[in-house]
Design an enzyme around this catalytic site. Structure first.
Site, PDB file in Angstrom:
ATOM      1  N   GLY A 430      21.467 -40.316   3.157  1.00  0.00           N
ATOM      2  CA  GLY A 430      22.879 -40.001   3.191  1.00  0.00           C
ATOM      3  C   GLY A 430      23.173 -38.760   2.390  1.00  0.00           C
ATOM      4  O   GLY A 430      22.271 -37.970   2.103  1.00  0.00           O
ATOM      5  N   GLY A 433      21.157 -38.103  -0.813  1.00  0.00           N
ATOM      6  CA  GLY A 433      19.733 -37.775  -0.774  1.00  0.00           C
ATOM      7  C   GLY A 433      18.990 -38.779   0.088  1.00  0.00           C
ATOM      8  O   GLY A 433      19.556 -39.361   1.005  1.00  0.00           O
ATOM      9  N   VAL A 435      16.237 -42.152   0.107  1.00  0.00           N
ATOM     10  CA  VAL A 435      15.617 -43.196  -0.696  1.00  0.00           C
ATOM     11  C   VAL A 435      14.368 -43.696   0.020  1.00  0.00           C
ATOM     12  O   VAL A 435      14.414 -44.031   1.204  1.00  0.00           O
ATOM     13  CB  VAL A 435      16.578 -44.373  -0.924  1.00  0.00           C
ATOM     14  CG1 VAL A 435      15.917 -45.408  -1.827  1.00  0.00           C
ATOM     15  CG2 VAL A 435      17.865 -43.891  -1.557  1.00  0.00           C
ATOM     16  N   ASP A 546      31.647 -44.586  -7.585  1.00  0.00           N
ATOM     17  CA  ASP A 546      31.402 -44.706  -6.142  1.00  0.00           C
ATOM     18  C   ASP A 546      31.103 -46.154  -5.791  1.00  0.00           C
ATOM     19  O   ASP A 546      30.107 -46.480  -5.169  1.00  0.00           O
ATOM     20  CB  ASP A 546      30.263 -43.782  -5.726  1.00  0.00           C
ATOM     21  CG  ASP A 546      30.265 -43.527  -4.223  1.00  0.00           C
ATOM     22  OD1 ASP A 546      31.269 -43.880  -3.545  1.00  0.00           O
ATOM     23  OD2 ASP A 546      29.261 -42.990  -3.716  1.00  0.00           O
TER      24      ASP A 546
END
Ligand SMILES: *[C@@H]1O[C@H](CO)[C@@H](O)[C@H](O)[C@H]1NC(C)=O
Ligand SMILES: *[C@@H]1O[C@H](CO)[C@@H](O)[C@H](O)[C@H]1NC(C)=O
Ligand SMILES: *[C@@H]1O[C@H](CO)[C@@H](O)[C@H](O)[C@H]1NC(C)=O
Ligand SMILES: *[C@@H]1O[C@H](CO)[C@@H](O)[C@H](O)[C@H]1NC(C)=O
Ligand SMILES: *[C@@H]1O[C@H](CO)[C@@H](O)[C@H](O)[C@H]1NC(C)=O
Ligand SMILES: *[C@@H]1O[C@H](CO)[C@@H](O)[C@H](O)[C@H]1NC(C)=O
Ligand SMILES: *[C@@H]1O[C@H](CO)[C@@H](O)[C@H](O)[C@H]1NC(C)=O
Ligand SMILES: *[C@@H]1O[C@H](CO)[C@@H](O)[C@H](O)[C@H]1NC(C)=O
Ligand SMILES: *[C@@H]1O[C@H](CO)[C@@H](O)[C@H](O)[C@H]1NC(C)=O
Ligand SMILES: *[C@@H]1O[C@H](CO)[C@@H](O)[C@H](O)[C@H]1NC(C)=O
Ligand SMILES: *[C@@H]1O[C@H](CO)[C@@H](O)[C@H](O)[C@H]1NC(C)=O
Length: 750
Positions: A430, A433, A435, A546
């Site tokens: 996303g 970055g 994962v 967030d």
């Protein structure tokens, strides 16, 4: 027979042109084939030993030759009255012999030359049976050849007749005008005679004479012309074979007068009574001389050697060898193995070159790898410094007492853990970055987050965050295990949470059914607990910034784990509000923060409120499927509450009679969390406590409805017409009282 008259007629012999040498020939001391101090030549004829001119120069009298000057001034070797044309060391001498003839001169027979004899012939000389024939020419003619053979008398005859000149055939000698008889071996001391039957009277007009002679086969070809004109040619070439001794090699070799010299062999000729000598192969010269056979230098004559190249010819005693160029093997002969490239050597060279090449290749690639490795290490060190690795390490070393500090991973370690960042291992992607799922060398499963570029000016802050987050050890917060600063972009290593995000579970239609209300309540409580911990337990406080369903992970037991502090900021102790650039996710974003850009813990509370609504309704935080003013889930929810439609907007199957109270309570809590003004919202700690209380109420069947519950129901709008702002204002009041009621009984129980 004694009155023979030998007329010597000049014969120009083919190949005899060396007239200039003629006079000098006699005096020239010859090395070649004559004995030392003996003349080798007579005129242009070579006189090889055993022949010789003068006493002591010949083998025995039979081989004595006189060198006489003839009428034309030339010297010619002569044996008695026979002119010798050529002597060959191979065992022949060429001579001229007179023909015999009988002629009718018209008035009678002339018999002047009717007889001729060859008197030089002894045991040493025999008529060559292979090279000569006995010929009689005439149309009224018969002739005899008599002589010695094997010490006995020998004679043979030949008859030639013809009726008419036109009967005669050119080129054939078969009894018509010409007859021919082969001469047998070992014939010597011959006498020729010729006769006529009828004095040639019947053929007088075209054949007055009859002739007979022995001639060298190859030089005679019968022609009808001879029937009339042969009378002008009285000397005819013929060949004698000569041998030495009186016996065969077998006996002669053991006699003291055996004459074959060095490097020669003895040879028994078919025609003759003695033996001959012959130089061995590879030798040349006069085999009758003791040292007469000389080695032949075959290399000087391409016809004598078969070497592929004249340059590679090596003369040897009696033979020669051929050599091969460098790196070649073989015999170097055209008729042999020739020369081939020496494969053994070539192989050796090839192997040597190959090995050298491989060594070079290996060493150079090794060097290359080392250099590359060094570069990589330098680069990693640079990144490490750039990314604040030095500061971080210092900080970490200061915190040695705490066991659970962040580990600094090496780039190599993480590369290995993620199988060089294989795309199959990507578990999330996303704006923040990528994962990756990874397995460390100690078999720990981790999530490795490759963030987007970090602002270099904020490195210190980043380091601080890493430090703080790594120390957070809360069961509902995804643990930061460490980081790697050796890459351009710092990598963060988290514990791996198996079941994915809450978002997926709520909004994926198949899964949503699986999450029961109890589970949802548990997740909400745990999330609130985690956020509360971040806000208050950690020091300085951490604002997540967030909070959203996709940042809440679930493990195997549906235990919530708050994750992604990519945007989180620590609040400096001296100020409560942080002015930052806007960050967060639409739908969850605190409207107050959007207006003022001032970040407080209450922003997280707003976002959490949206999550509560998500859990209740199963709706997405932002959906373009809904009407324009209800795209935001908060607005959608508020308008539903206002219109008293809570149970309509609830997620399917959530409602049960038993749940109803809890649902209402949670809905009310959510409503309070999303109040416009931050100060109107409860703190995270309060929210957490309230949710925990609700859970306990469920567990302990604490279903007693107190006054505050009624109040809550009322406040949720079921019994009220008040607008949402009224509700909001009232809720905070209720909240306070409710908090006291719910928390007191259970705080002590924890
Ligand atoms: C004969 O041989 C000797 C040495 O062997 C040499 O010197 C001489 O020139 C030769 N003579 C002739 C005519 O070949
Ligand atoms: C050579 O000439 C001499 C004298 O003329 C003679 O006695 C002798 O027989 C001759 N020899 C030969 C072989 O012709
Ligand atoms: C041939 O000639 C000889 C002498 O010249 C003579 O005696 C003889 O009778 C002749 N023969 C014939 C068949 O004419
Ligand atoms: C022919 O031959 C005979 C016998 O030999 C002789 O007497 C005569 O003179 C010869 N005639 C001629 C023209 O030669
Ligand atoms: C061979 O011929 C000669 C004369 O021609 C003669 O004297 C001699 O007896 C003959 N020998 C034999 C064995 O016939
Ligand atoms: C020889 O032959 C020719 C042609 O065949 C003939 O005309 C002539 O008469 C012959 N002569 C004799 C002597 O038979
Ligand atoms: C044989 O050849 C000669 C010339 O070589 C010629 O004049 C003659 O007519 C020929 N004779 C026959 C029978 O062909
Ligand atoms: C005589 O005849 C023979 C055979 O045809 C020939 O080889 C030779 O040269 C002739 N001789 C002369 C002097 O013409
Ligand atoms: C001479 O040599 C010939 C042939 O080799 C032989 O037959 C003869 O007997 C020899 N004569 C002497 C006197 O040796
Ligand atoms: C053969 O010839 C070579 C030279 O050509 C010489 O050295 C050697 O002695 C000769 N052999 C004999 C047996 O004469
Ligand atoms: C060369 O080789 C050919 C073929 O093998 C052979 O016939 C010939 O005798 C050879 N010549 C020499 C000089 O060895």
């Amino acid at each position: 027979m004694g009155g023979y008259n030998w007329l010597l007629v000049q014969v120009i012999w083919v190949g005899v042109i060396l007239s200039g040498m003629a006079t000098a020939a006699l005096t020239a001391a010859a090395n070649g084939s004559a004995l030392p101090n003996c003349p080798n030549w007579c005129g242009d004829v070579e006189i090889p030993y055993p022949f010789g001119i003068g006493e002591g120069c010949y083998l025995n009298k039979s081989f004595s030759v006189n060198c006489t000057k003839s009428s034309d001034g030339r010297h010619r070797p002569q044996k008695r009255d026979v002119v010798v044309q050529q002597i060959s060391i191979q065992g022949q001498i060429d001579i001229f012999m007179n023909t015999v003839e009988v002629c009718n001169n018209g008035s009678g027979l002339s018999t002047k030359f009717q007889f001729a004899g060859l008197r030089i012939a002894s045991n040493a000389f025999t008529i060559s049976n292979t090279q000569n024939v006995f010929i009689a020419v005439g149309c009224d003619t018969y002739a005899y050849l008599t002589g010695k053979q094997n010490n006995g008398n020998f004679s043979m005859g030949c008859m030639s007749i013809c009726q008419n000149q036109s009967n005669v055939l050119n080129g054939t000698c078969s009894g018509i005008g010409c007859c021919q008889v082969e001469i047998p071996e070992r014939v010597s001391n011959i006498i020729l005679e010729v006769h006529s039957y009828k004095n040639h009277t019947k053929v007088l007009d075209f054949n007055p004479c009859g002739y007979a002679f022995v001639v060298k086969k190859e030089l005679f070809k019968f022609s009808s012309v001879y029937l009339s004109s042969l009378q002008n040619n009285r000397t005819i070439p013929m060949v004698l074979d000569w041998t030495i001794g009186n016996e065969r090699c077998k006996y002669a070799q053991h006699k003291p007068d055996y004459r074959c010299g060095g490097n020669s062999t003895c040879d028994d000729p078919e025609n003759g009574y003695g033996y001959r000598c012959q130089c061995r192969k590879g030798y040349d010269g006069n085999p009758y001389l003791p040292l007469g056979c000389k080695d032949v230098n075959e290399c000087l004559d391409p016809n004598l050697n078969n070497c592929t190249s004249p340059k590679r010819c090596i003369n040897t005693e009696g033979s020669y060898t051929c050599s091969c160029p460098k790196w070649h093997s073989g015999d170097g002969r055209k008729d042999g193995a020739s020369c081939t490239l020496n494969l053994g050597l070539v192989n050796k060279i090839a192997i040597a070159v190959g090995v050298g090449f491989i060594v070079l290749l290996v060493s150079s690639s090794w060097m290359y790898l080392i250099i590359k490795q060094r570069k990589l290490i330098k680069l990693r060190e640079r990144f490490f410094r750039q990314n604040g690795g030095v500061i971080l390490r210092q900080q970490l070393s200061r915190q040695e007492n705490s066991v659970e500090t962040a580990k600094i991973f090496s780039a190599e370690e993480l590369k290995k853990a993620t199988n060089n960042y294989h795309e199959n291992l990507i578990i999330g992607q996303g704006g923040f970055g990528i994962v990756y799922k990874g397995v460390l060398s100690d078999n720990r499963v981790v999530a490795i987050k490759k963030s987007k570029l970090v602002d270099k000016s904020q490195i210190e802050q980043f380091i601080n965050e890493v430090l703080v987050l790594s120390q957070i050890n809360h069961r509902n917060i995804v643990k930061l295990l460490g980081c790697c600063l050796e890459t351009e972009v710092p990598l963060l290593v988290y514990e791996f949470i198996s079941k994915g995000t809450l978002f997926e579970h709520i909004h994926h239609k198949d899964r949503s059914l699986l999450i029961s209300w109890e589970a949802r309540l548990k997740i909400a409580a745990e999330t609130a607990e985690a956020l509360s911990y971040l806000h208050s337990a950690a020091c300085p406080p951490i604002i997540h910034r967030d909070v959203k369903s996709s940042n809440i992970l679930l493990d195997g037991n549906y235990t919530a784990k708050v994750s992604d502090f990519g945007t989180s900021r620590l609040i400096p102790l001296d100020q409560i509000e942080v002015v930052t650039l806007m960050q967060g996710t639409l739908g969850y974003l605190d409207p107050e923060y959007m207006q003022t850009n001032q970040l407080t813990e209450k922003s997280d509370v707003y976002s959490f409120g949206v999550i509560l609504i998500e859990l209740l309704t199963g709706e997405k935080a932002l959906s373009f499927d809904r009407p324009k003013d209800e795209r935001s889930l908060a607005m959608y929810f508020l308008s539903a509450i206002k219109e008293d439609r809570l149970f309509e907007v609830l997620e399917q199957n959530l409602w049960t009679e038993r749940n109803e109270k809890q649902l209402k309570e949670v809905a009310n809590l959510a409503r309070r969390c999303i109040k416009l003004k931050g100060e109107d919202r409860p703190t995270m700690k309060e929210v957490a406590a309230e949710l925990e209380g609700l859970r306990k109420m469920d567990k302990h069947s604490w279903v007693t409805v107190g006054s505050n519950s009624e109040e809550t129901e009322y406040l949720l709008g079921e019994k009220s017409d008040s607008n949402k702002y009224d509700v909001a204002i009232k809720s905070s009041v209720v909240y306070d009282s409710m908090k006291e009621h719910t928390m007191v009984p259970f705080d002590g129980g924890r």
